[in-house]
Motif scaffolding. Structure first.
Motif, mmCIF file in Angstrom:
data_model
loop_
_atom_site.group_PDB
_atom_site.id
_atom_site.type_symbol
_atom_site.label_atom_id
_atom_site.label_comp_id
_atom_site.label_asym_id
_atom_site.label_seq_id
_atom_site.Cartn_x
_atom_site.Cartn_y
_atom_site.Cartn_z
ATOM 1 N N GLY A 54 34.059 57.790 21.449
ATOM 2 C CA GLY A 54 35.484 57.974 21.710
ATOM 3 C C GLY A 54 35.872 59.436 21.816
ATOM 4 O O GLY A 54 35.571 60.225 20.956
ATOM 5 N N ALA A 55 36.561 59.781 22.893
ATOM 6 C CA ALA A 55 36.973 61.177 23.065
ATOM 7 C C ALA A 55 38.391 61.342 22.537
ATOM 8 O O ALA A 55 39.215 60.460 22.704
ATOM 9 N N TRP A 56 38.670 62.449 21.904
ATOM 10 C CA TRP A 56 39.984 62.627 21.344
ATOM 11 C C TRP A 56 40.987 63.035 22.401
ATOM 12 O O TRP A 56 42.173 62.804 22.285
ATOM 13 N N GLY A 57 40.560 63.645 23.439
ATOM 14 C CA GLY A 57 41.408 63.880 24.597
ATOM 15 C C GLY A 57 42.495 64.915 24.437
ATOM 16 O O GLY A 57 42.237 66.082 24.617
ATOM 17 N N ALA A 240 36.883 61.910 12.731
ATOM 18 C CA ALA A 240 35.684 61.064 12.649
ATOM 19 C C ALA A 240 35.990 59.632 13.092
ATOM 20 O O ALA A 240 35.194 59.010 13.798
ATOM 21 N N LEU A 241 37.158 59.113 12.696
ATOM 22 C CA LEU A 241 37.499 57.741 13.107
ATOM 23 C C LEU A 241 37.564 57.639 14.619
ATOM 24 O O LEU A 241 37.157 56.642 15.214
ATOM 25 N N GLY A 242 38.056 58.714 15.261
ATOM 26 C CA GLY A 242 38.092 58.735 16.720
ATOM 27 C C GLY A 242 36.709 58.917 17.312
ATOM 28 O O GLY A 242 36.289 58.163 18.188
ATOM 29 N N ALA A 243 35.989 59.904 16.802
ATOM 30 C CA ALA A 243 34.678 60.237 17.375
ATOM 31 C C ALA A 243 33.678 59.095 17.202
ATOM 32 O O ALA A 243 32.815 58.878 18.059
ATOM 33 N N LEU A 244 33.803 58.370 16.099
ATOM 34 C CA LEU A 244 32.869 57.268 15.838
ATOM 35 C C LEU A 244 33.334 55.967 16.488
ATOM 36 O O LEU A 244 32.618 54.963 16.455
ATOM 37 N N GLY A 245 34.527 55.993 17.032
ATOM 38 C CA GLY A 245 35.056 54.794 17.686
ATOM 39 C C GLY A 245 35.426 53.696 16.695
ATOM 40 O O GLY A 245 35.397 52.523 17.026
#
Ligand SMILES: O=c1[nH]cnc2c1ncn2[C@H]1C[C@H](O)[C@@H](COP(=O)(O)OP(=O)(O)O)O1
Length: 263
Positions: A54-57, A240-245
């Motif tokens: 997941g990219a934070w964008g 981390a929640l975003g990066a790990l999806g």
């Protein structure tokens, strides 16, 4: 320069930089500092498993009211040399298929801990000059805080998710790791944590992070995010929640915004 004791040894500090200690007596002298981390997201790594994609964008979170800090790779951090302290913390998580009230998917079990100072943070701590590597220091801290059940976790370089360094109030690099466990492993850690040397002292208890938002739009992750977090732990959690999806990014952004507006 490879890993060396010299690179972990703190340099001389001016008295003005020394923060007021909230440390337990047995750890006085090992400074407890807030690390102002903000700005761009951690770099994405090609080696991340698919679920970390997941990219934070868009705009970075927590820019307001934060001091200056910069993203640094693990290798670059080790080149910083003497005068820099390193702290390593880890997000331990496991897939969790259960549903709250039979309908709200739990998604994953993500561990944080209530600290001695009343703030939430991740297990981990300062790396000592006697630790042979960042990961050896992290493993030692995990054993102290989570008990003997943490011994087989063996966090490695590949689990390094990102790091930031800041010059003030002290030269400190905050490294962050993530490790996926099975739910059985995570439950065993939770059960064994009361046997840890630090239990009831530096660590008051493990908590799971609610990764859902309840129907009222506030309960769950938004309310959890309105707690008090140590140093950069809140930002580390969100990134981390975003990066790990583990949580969809739109939901993360919303939970972050709701928790900031006041519940
Ligand atoms: O979860 C955390 N995320 C980022 N930084 C953290 C976290 N917990 C503490 N910190 C900061 C606070 C200090 O500057 C260092 C080390 O603190 P701590 O973990 O309490 O260190 P010891 O266990 O006493 O070695 O990182």
């Amino acid at each position: 320069m490879g890993w060396g004791l010299r690179s972990l040894r703190p340099g001389p500090r001016r008295p003005a930089e020394r923060p007021r200690s909230t440390r337990p007596a047995h750890k006085r002298g090992r400074a407890c500092l807030r690390v102002p981390l903000a700005g761009a997201d951690w770099p994405r790594r090609a080696s991340l498993p698919a679920e970390r994609g997941g990219a934070w964008g868009g705009a970075p979170m927590e820019v307001a009211a934060m001091g200056e800090s910069r993203v640094v790779s693990r290798a670059e951090a080790l080149e910083l040399g003497p005068g820099w302290r390193h702290a390593c913390h880890a997000l331990l998580y496991a897939p969790c298929p259960g549903r709250l009230f039979g309908r709200v998917p739990l998604r994953h079990a993500v561990l944080m801990q209530m600290r001695f100072d009343g703030q939430l943070g991740f297990p981990g701590g300062f790396v000592d000059p006697r630790d042979s590597s960042l990961e050896a220091g992290l493993s030692r801290e995990l054993r102290e805080e989570l008990g003997p059940g943490a011994a087989p976790l063996s966090l490695a370089e590949g689990d390094h998710l990102g790091a930031r360094f800041a010059e003030t109030p002290q030269r400190l690099v905050a490294h962050f790791y993530a490790k996926r466990l099975s739910l059985e492993q995570l439950r065993a850690l939770e059960e064994g944590a009361t046997k840890a040397a630090d239990h009831g002292l530096e660590v008051l208890g493990l908590v799971r992070v609610p990764l859902y938002t309840l129907r009222d739009g506030v309960g769950g992750l938004p309310t959890f995010l309105s707690n008090s977090f140590v140093a950069s732990a809140r930002q580390q959690l969100l990134q981390a929640l975003g990066a790990l999806g583990l949580v969809p990014e739109a939901e993360l952004r919303r939970a972050d915004a709701v928790s900031r507006k006041g519940l």
